[in-house]
Design a protein around this motif. Structure first.
Motif, PDB file in Angstrom:
ATOM      1  N   PRO A 109       0.822  -1.206   0.000  1.00  0.00           N
ATOM      2  CA  PRO A 109       0.000   0.000   0.000  1.00  0.00           C
ATOM      3  C   PRO A 109       0.856   1.256   0.000  1.00  0.00           C
ATOM      4  CG  PRO A 109      -0.744  -1.535   1.673  1.00  0.00           C
ATOM      5  CD  PRO A 109       0.564  -2.062   1.134  1.00  0.00           C
ATOM      6  N   ARG A 110       0.386   2.288  -0.698  1.00  0.00           N
ATOM      7  CA  ARG A 110       1.073   3.581  -0.745  1.00  0.00           C
ATOM      8  C   ARG A 110       1.005   4.220   0.643  1.00  0.00           C
ATOM      9  NH1 ARG A 110       2.427   7.129  -4.542  1.00  0.00           N
ATOM     10  NH2 ARG A 110       1.375   5.961  -6.165  1.00  0.00           N
ATOM     11  N   GLN A 111       2.107   4.721   1.108  1.00  0.00           N
ATOM     12  CA  GLN A 111       2.152   5.389   2.403  1.00  0.00           C
ATOM     13  C   GLN A 111       2.379   6.864   2.170  1.00  0.00           C
ATOM     14  OE1 GLN A 111       1.366   3.736   5.045  1.00  0.00           O
ATOM     15  NE2 GLN A 111       1.261   1.881   3.862  1.00  0.00           N
ATOM     16  N   THR A 112       1.726   7.690   2.919  1.00  0.00           N
ATOM     17  CA  THR A 112       1.887   9.126   2.728  1.00  0.00           C
ATOM     18  C   THR A 112       3.259   9.552   3.199  1.00  0.00           C
ATOM     19  OG1 THR A 112       0.988   9.655   4.897  1.00  0.00           O
ATOM     20  CG2 THR A 112      -0.581   9.542   3.073  1.00  0.00           C
ATOM     21  N   THR A 113       3.793  10.559   2.538  1.00  0.00           N
ATOM     22  CA  THR A 113       5.107  11.058   2.937  1.00  0.00           C
ATOM     23  C   THR A 113       5.032  11.749   4.286  1.00  0.00           C
ATOM     24  OG1 THR A 113       4.740  13.077   1.700  1.00  0.00           O
ATOM     25  CG2 THR A 113       5.940  11.323   0.585  1.00  0.00           C
ATOM     26  N   THR A 159       6.117   5.363  11.241  1.00  0.00           N
ATOM     27  CA  THR A 159       5.967   4.313  10.240  1.00  0.00           C
ATOM     28  C   THR A 159       4.683   3.541  10.532  1.00  0.00           C
ATOM     29  OG1 THR A 159       7.114   2.518   9.100  1.00  0.00           O
ATOM     30  CG2 THR A 159       7.349   2.598  11.500  1.00  0.00           C
ATOM     31  N   THR A 160       4.354   2.598   9.686  1.00  0.00           N
ATOM     32  CA  THR A 160       3.101   1.852   9.821  1.00  0.00           C
ATOM     33  C   THR A 160       3.371   0.378  10.069  1.00  0.00           C
ATOM     34  OG1 THR A 160       2.966   1.320   7.470  1.00  0.00           O
ATOM     35  CG2 THR A 160       1.987   3.423   8.188  1.00  0.00           C
ATOM     36  N   VAL A 161       2.339  -0.312  10.482  1.00  0.00           N
ATOM     37  CA  VAL A 161       2.425  -1.767  10.687  1.00  0.00           C
ATOM     38  C   VAL A 161       2.844  -2.448   9.391  1.00  0.00           C
ATOM     39  CG1 VAL A 161       1.070  -3.839  11.180  1.00  0.00           C
ATOM     40  CG2 VAL A 161       0.776  -1.801  12.595  1.00  0.00           C
ATOM     41  N   VAL A 162       2.261  -2.021   8.277  1.00  0.00           N
ATOM     42  CA  VAL A 162       2.569  -2.621   6.975  1.00  0.00           C
ATOM     43  C   VAL A 162       4.045  -2.453   6.637  1.00  0.00           C
ATOM     44  CG1 VAL A 162       2.094  -2.480   4.497  1.00  0.00           C
ATOM     45  CG2 VAL A 162       0.215  -2.300   6.121  1.00  0.00           C
ATOM     46  N   GLN A 209       3.773  -5.437  23.656  1.00  0.00           N
ATOM     47  CA  GLN A 209       4.733  -4.370  23.946  1.00  0.00           C
ATOM     48  C   GLN A 209       6.175  -4.770  23.650  1.00  0.00           C
ATOM     49  OE1 GLN A 209       3.772  -3.114  27.928  1.00  0.00           O
ATOM     50  NE2 GLN A 209       1.981  -1.982  27.230  1.00  0.00           N
ATOM     51  N   ILE A 210       6.349  -5.728  22.752  1.00  0.00           N
ATOM     52  CA  ILE A 210       7.689  -6.069  22.270  1.00  0.00           C
ATOM     53  C   ILE A 210       8.178  -4.945  21.361  1.00  0.00           C
ATOM     54  CG2 ILE A 210       9.002  -7.690  20.821  1.00  0.00           C
ATOM     55  CD1 ILE A 210       7.025  -9.878  21.842  1.00  0.00           C
ATOM     56  N   LEU A 211       7.256  -4.386  20.597  1.00  0.00           N
ATOM     57  CA  LEU A 211       7.519  -3.213  19.764  1.00  0.00           C
ATOM     58  C   LEU A 211       6.764  -2.042  20.385  1.00  0.00           C
ATOM     59  CD1 LEU A 211       8.442  -1.650  17.274  1.00  0.00           C
ATOM     60  CD2 LEU A 211       6.577  -2.705  15.993  1.00  0.00           C
ATOM     61  N   PRO A 212       7.465  -1.047  20.923  1.00  0.00           N
ATOM     62  CA  PRO A 212       6.784   0.081  21.560  1.00  0.00           C
ATOM     63  C   PRO A 212       6.033   0.931  20.534  1.00  0.00           C
ATOM     64  CG  PRO A 212       9.162   0.146  21.984  1.00  0.00           C
ATOM     65  CD  PRO A 212       8.910  -0.951  21.017  1.00  0.00           C
ATOM     66  N   ALA A 213       4.834   1.338  20.895  1.00  0.00           N
ATOM     67  CA  ALA A 213       4.024   2.200  20.035  1.00  0.00           C
ATOM     68  C   ALA A 213       2.847   2.721  20.840  1.00  0.00           C
ATOM     69  CB  ALA A 213       3.528   1.428  18.819  1.00  0.00           C
ATOM     70  N   THR A 214       2.134   3.658  20.237  1.00  0.00           N
ATOM     71  CA  THR A 214       0.926   4.224  20.835  1.00  0.00           C
ATOM     72  C   THR A 214      -0.234   3.863  19.941  1.00  0.00           C
ATOM     73  OG1 THR A 214       2.211   6.093  21.653  1.00  0.00           O
ATOM     74  CG2 THR A 214      -0.176   6.370  21.579  1.00  0.00           C
ATOM     75  N   LYS A 215      -1.348   3.481  20.543  1.00  0.00           N
ATOM     76  CA  LYS A 215      -2.523   3.173  19.745  1.00  0.00           C
ATOM     77  C   LYS A 215      -3.470   4.363  19.796  1.00  0.00           C
ATOM     78  CE  LYS A 215      -5.542  -0.453  18.358  1.00  0.00           C
ATOM     79  NZ  LYS A 215      -6.000  -1.799  18.550  1.00  0.00           N
ATOM     80  N   SER A 216      -3.858   4.834  18.624  1.00  0.00           N
ATOM     81  CA  SER A 216      -4.794   5.944  18.507  1.00  0.00           C
ATOM     82  C   SER A 216      -5.983   5.447  17.707  1.00  0.00           C
ATOM     83  CB  SER A 216      -4.121   7.126  17.818  1.00  0.00           C
ATOM     84  OG  SER A 216      -5.031   8.184  17.681  1.00  0.00           O
ATOM     85  N   GLY A 217      -7.078   5.172  18.394  1.00  0.00           N
ATOM     86  CA  GLY A 217      -8.230   4.577  17.714  1.00  0.00           C
ATOM     87  C   GLY A 217      -7.873   3.177  17.261  1.00  0.00           C
ATOM     88  N   ARG A 218      -8.000   2.930  15.973  1.00  0.00           N
ATOM     89  CA  ARG A 218      -7.663   1.614  15.414  1.00  0.00           C
ATOM     90  C   ARG A 218      -6.248   1.557  14.853  1.00  0.00           C
ATOM     91  NH1 ARG A 218     -11.992   0.591  11.075  1.00  0.00           N
ATOM     92  NH2 ARG A 218     -10.536  -1.073  10.622  1.00  0.00           N
ATOM     93  N   HIS A 219      -5.507   2.656  14.937  1.00  0.00           N
ATOM     94  CA  HIS A 219      -4.202   2.754  14.289  1.00  0.00           C
ATOM     95  C   HIS A 219      -3.071   2.750  15.314  1.00  0.00           C
ATOM     96  CE1 HIS A 219      -6.219   3.779  10.540  1.00  0.00           C
ATOM     97  NE2 HIS A 219      -7.013   4.534  11.279  1.00  0.00           N
ATOM     98  N   TRP A 220      -1.991   2.083  14.941  1.00  0.00           N
ATOM     99  CA  TRP A 220      -0.786   2.095  15.757  1.00  0.00           C
ATOM    100  C   TRP A 220       0.127   3.203  15.271  1.00  0.00           C
ATOM    101  CZ3 TRP A 220      -0.183  -0.473  20.145  1.00  0.00           C
ATOM    102  CH2 TRP A 220      -0.965  -1.602  20.384  1.00  0.00           C
ATOM    103  N   ILE A 221       0.654   3.999  16.184  1.00  0.00           N
ATOM    104  CA  ILE A 221       1.603   5.065  15.873  1.00  0.00           C
ATOM    105  C   ILE A 221       2.974   4.567  16.327  1.00  0.00           C
ATOM    106  CG2 ILE A 221       2.169   7.487  16.188  1.00  0.00           C
ATOM    107  CD1 ILE A 221      -0.633   6.931  14.950  1.00  0.00           C
ATOM    108  N   ILE A 222       3.828   4.249  15.363  1.00  0.00           N
ATOM    109  CA  ILE A 222       5.134   3.644  15.631  1.00  0.00           C
ATOM    110  C   ILE A 222       6.209   4.633  15.192  1.00  0.00           C
ATOM    111  CG2 ILE A 222       6.621   1.664  15.201  1.00  0.00           C
ATOM    112  CD1 ILE A 222       4.029   0.262  14.072  1.00  0.00           C
TER     113      ILE A 222
END
Length: 127
Positions: free
Chosen positions: A64-68, A76-79, A99-112
């Motif tokens: 999938p195309r990721q926005t700049t 970055t994204t899960v994909v 929590q092996i990979l630290p990130a924040t969840k915002s709604g349904r999206h992971w912020i990594i």
């Protein structure tokens, strides 16, 4: 559905960008900025919005195309993490939940953050 990310960023869905593009008449503004040669930062932003809105949903039919905006702001994204680590998206999400990979969840999206992703990917490659 838009997602607010740390440091004041905002991720918009393709539909939201399309609506913004139409309502704000960004097509005409983009042409004016391009022709005048001024406002290059604004022109680049509107150009990226145009690409994200009207380009195909995939560069090569697989990834999938990721926005700049995500990349430029150090996220970055899960994909992307799954692709770069050579593992499935499901495994990345499982590691996020554990929590092996630290990130924040915002709604349904992971912020990594890109730094956390790089550390995670390099550790996966050593194993």
């Amino acid at each position: 559905m838009s997602v607010e990310v740390p440091n004041g960023g905002l991720i918009l869905s393709r539909e939201e960008v399309r609506m913004l593009y139409q309502v704000a008449n960004l097509k005409d503004l983009r042409a004016k900025l391009r022709d005048s040669g001024t406002g290059t930062a604004a022109y680049k932003l509107i150009h990226e919005l145009s690409r994200a809105t009207f380009a195909n949903s995939a560069d090569n039919g697989i990834t999938p195309r990721q926005t700049t905006a995500i990349r430029d702001n150090g996220y970055t994204t899960v994909v992307q993490v799954a692709h770069n680590a050579g593992i499935s998206e499901r495994t990345v999400r499982l590691h996020l939940q554990q929590q092996i990979l630290p990130a924040t969840k915002s709604g349904r999206h992971w912020i990594i953050t890109q730094d956390d992703a790089d550390t995670y990917i390099s550790a996966r490659r050593k194993n």
